[in-house]
Design a protein around this motif. Structure first.
Motif, PDB file in Angstrom:
ATOM      1  N   PRO A   1      34.030   8.857  23.359  1.00  0.00           N
ATOM      2  CA  PRO A   1      35.457   9.113  23.638  1.00  0.00           C
ATOM      3  C   PRO A   1      35.947  10.431  23.032  1.00  0.00           C
ATOM      4  N   GLU A   2      35.372  10.818  21.904  1.00  0.00           N
ATOM      5  CA  GLU A   2      35.804  12.068  21.266  1.00  0.00           C
ATOM      6  C   GLU A   2      35.323  13.317  22.001  1.00  0.00           C
ATOM      7  N   ASP A   3      34.534  13.137  23.050  1.00  0.00           N
ATOM      8  CA  ASP A   3      34.169  14.277  23.911  1.00  0.00           C
ATOM      9  C   ASP A   3      35.264  14.580  24.919  1.00  0.00           C
ATOM     10  N   THR A   4      36.283  13.739  24.984  1.00  0.00           N
ATOM     11  CA  THR A   4      37.399  13.967  25.897  1.00  0.00           C
ATOM     12  C   THR A   4      38.093  15.276  25.551  1.00  0.00           C
ATOM     13  N   ALA A   5      38.166  16.168  26.539  1.00  0.00           N
ATOM     14  CA  ALA A   5      38.740  17.491  26.309  1.00  0.00           C
ATOM     15  C   ALA A   5      38.771  18.254  27.624  1.00  0.00           C
ATOM     16  N   VAL A   6      39.462  19.374  27.603  1.00  0.00           N
ATOM     17  CA  VAL A   6      39.329  20.356  28.675  1.00  0.00           C
ATOM     18  C   VAL A   6      38.197  21.294  28.283  1.00  0.00           C
ATOM     19  N   TYR A   7      37.228  21.432  29.171  1.00  0.00           N
ATOM     20  CA  TYR A   7      36.061  22.263  28.913  1.00  0.00           C
ATOM     21  C   TYR A   7      36.215  23.600  29.635  1.00  0.00           C
ATOM     22  N   TYR A   8      35.914  24.675  28.901  1.00  0.00           N
ATOM     23  CA  TYR A   8      36.063  26.025  29.425  1.00  0.00           C
ATOM     24  C   TYR A   8      34.735  26.759  29.410  1.00  0.00           C
ATOM     25  N   CYS A   9      34.531  27.550  30.427  1.00  0.00           N
ATOM     26  CA  CYS A   9      33.374  28.433  30.536  1.00  0.00           C
ATOM     27  C   CYS A   9      33.812  29.830  30.124  1.00  0.00           C
ATOM     28  N   ASN A  10      32.978  30.510  29.342  1.00  0.00           N
ATOM     29  CA  ASN A  10      33.264  31.883  28.925  1.00  0.00           C
ATOM     30  C   ASN A  10      32.035  32.745  29.123  1.00  0.00           C
ATOM     31  N   ALA A  11      32.271  33.944  29.639  1.00  0.00           N
ATOM     32  CA  ALA A  11      31.205  34.933  29.810  1.00  0.00           C
ATOM     33  C   ALA A  11      31.572  36.177  29.024  1.00  0.00           C
ATOM     34  N   ARG A  12      30.627  36.642  28.212  1.00  0.00           N
ATOM     35  CA  ARG A  12      30.934  37.792  27.374  1.00  0.00           C
ATOM     36  C   ARG A  12      29.764  38.777  27.375  1.00  0.00           C
ATOM     37  N   SER A  13      30.110  40.060  27.540  1.00  0.00           N
ATOM     38  CA  SER A  13      29.156  41.154  27.392  1.00  0.00           C
ATOM     39  C   SER A  13      29.975  42.408  27.104  1.00  0.00           C
ATOM     40  N   ALA A  14      29.342  43.561  27.082  1.00  0.00           N
ATOM     41  CA  ALA A  14      30.068  44.803  26.818  1.00  0.00           C
ATOM     42  C   ALA A  14      31.183  44.982  27.850  1.00  0.00           C
ATOM     43  N   GLY A  15      32.426  45.001  27.389  1.00  0.00           N
ATOM     44  CA  GLY A  15      33.550  45.210  28.291  1.00  0.00           C
ATOM     45  C   GLY A  15      33.964  43.996  29.092  1.00  0.00           C
ATOM     46  N   LEU A  16      33.384  42.854  28.779  1.00  0.00           N
ATOM     47  CA  LEU A  16      33.696  41.647  29.555  1.00  0.00           C
ATOM     48  C   LEU A  16      34.002  40.480  28.632  1.00  0.00           C
ATOM     49  N   ASN A  17      35.072  39.792  28.919  1.00  0.00           N
ATOM     50  CA  ASN A  17      35.402  38.539  28.236  1.00  0.00           C
ATOM     51  C   ASN A  17      36.168  37.687  29.249  1.00  0.00           C
ATOM     52  N   ALA A  18      35.424  36.919  30.041  1.00  0.00           N
ATOM     53  CA  ALA A  18      36.006  36.183  31.159  1.00  0.00           C
ATOM     54  C   ALA A  18      36.041  34.695  30.871  1.00  0.00           C
ATOM     55  N   TRP A  19      37.165  34.062  31.206  1.00  0.00           N
ATOM     56  CA  TRP A  19      37.358  32.627  30.996  1.00  0.00           C
ATOM     57  C   TRP A  19      37.601  31.933  32.318  1.00  0.00           C
ATOM     58  N   GLY A  20      37.076  30.718  32.434  1.00  0.00           N
ATOM     59  CA  GLY A  20      37.425  29.886  33.552  1.00  0.00           C
ATOM     60  C   GLY A  20      38.768  29.218  33.311  1.00  0.00           C
ATOM     61  N   GLN A  21      39.206  28.454  34.315  1.00  0.00           N
ATOM     62  CA  GLN A  21      40.525  27.822  34.214  1.00  0.00           C
ATOM     63  C   GLN A  21      40.477  26.525  33.424  1.00  0.00           C
ATOM     64  N   GLY A  22      39.270  26.046  33.170  1.00  0.00           N
ATOM     65  CA  GLY A  22      39.109  24.801  32.423  1.00  0.00           C
ATOM     66  C   GLY A  22      38.987  23.615  33.354  1.00  0.00           C
ATOM     67  N   ILE A  23      38.274  22.604  32.877  1.00  0.00           N
ATOM     68  CA  ILE A  23      38.118  21.379  33.647  1.00  0.00           C
ATOM     69  C   ILE A  23      38.165  20.194  32.694  1.00  0.00           C
ATOM     70  N   LEU A  24      38.863  19.150  33.115  1.00  0.00           N
ATOM     71  CA  LEU A  24      39.090  18.004  32.251  1.00  0.00           C
ATOM     72  C   LEU A  24      37.925  17.030  32.299  1.00  0.00           C
TER      73      LEU A  24
END
Length: 116
Positions: A88-111
């Motif tokens: 139950p403690e895994d309940t959360a909004v999960y986000y994807c992140n991509a990072r490299s030189a000049g990049l820091n991109a986030w997804g919108q999240g999924i419940l």
């Protein structure tokens, strides 16, 4: 245009499994560091798991070690999070992140909700 889009969330049973996907485009996936984060209600966002595009080096939060597996498919430009033995403690909004030189991109999240 850089995009990272999560899918695969929803309701999971305690002790069950779910698999999240993060489809990416617009950047060199294999040269990025890809990360799953999560944010539970009333809590700060926390790192869940990290994987490097080169070498596939992985790091996990202690709370998910041995239960979750992060992986990438450099052909499909997709990252996955296989979540087993859900709690139950895994309940959360999960986000994807991509990072490299000049990049820091986030997804919108999924419940992800873990409940019987």
């Amino acid at each position: 245009q850089v995009q990272v889009v999560e899918s695969g969330g929803g309701l999971g049973q305690p002790g069950g499994s779910l698999r999240l996907s993060c489809a990416s485009s617009g950047f060199t996936f294999s040269r990025s560091v890809m990360t799953w984060y999560r944010q539970a209600p009333g809590k700060e966002r926390e790192l869940v798991a990290v994987i490097t595009g080169v070498g596939g080096i992985t790091v996990y939060a202690d709370s998910v070690k041995g239960r979750f597996t992060i992986s990438i498919d450099n052909v499909k430009n997709t990252m996955y999070l296989q979540m087993n033995s859900l709690k139950p403690e895994d309940t959360a909004v999960y986000y994807c992140n991509a990072r490299s030189a000049g990049l820091n991109a986030w997804g919108q999240g999924i419940l992800v909700t873990v409940s019987s």
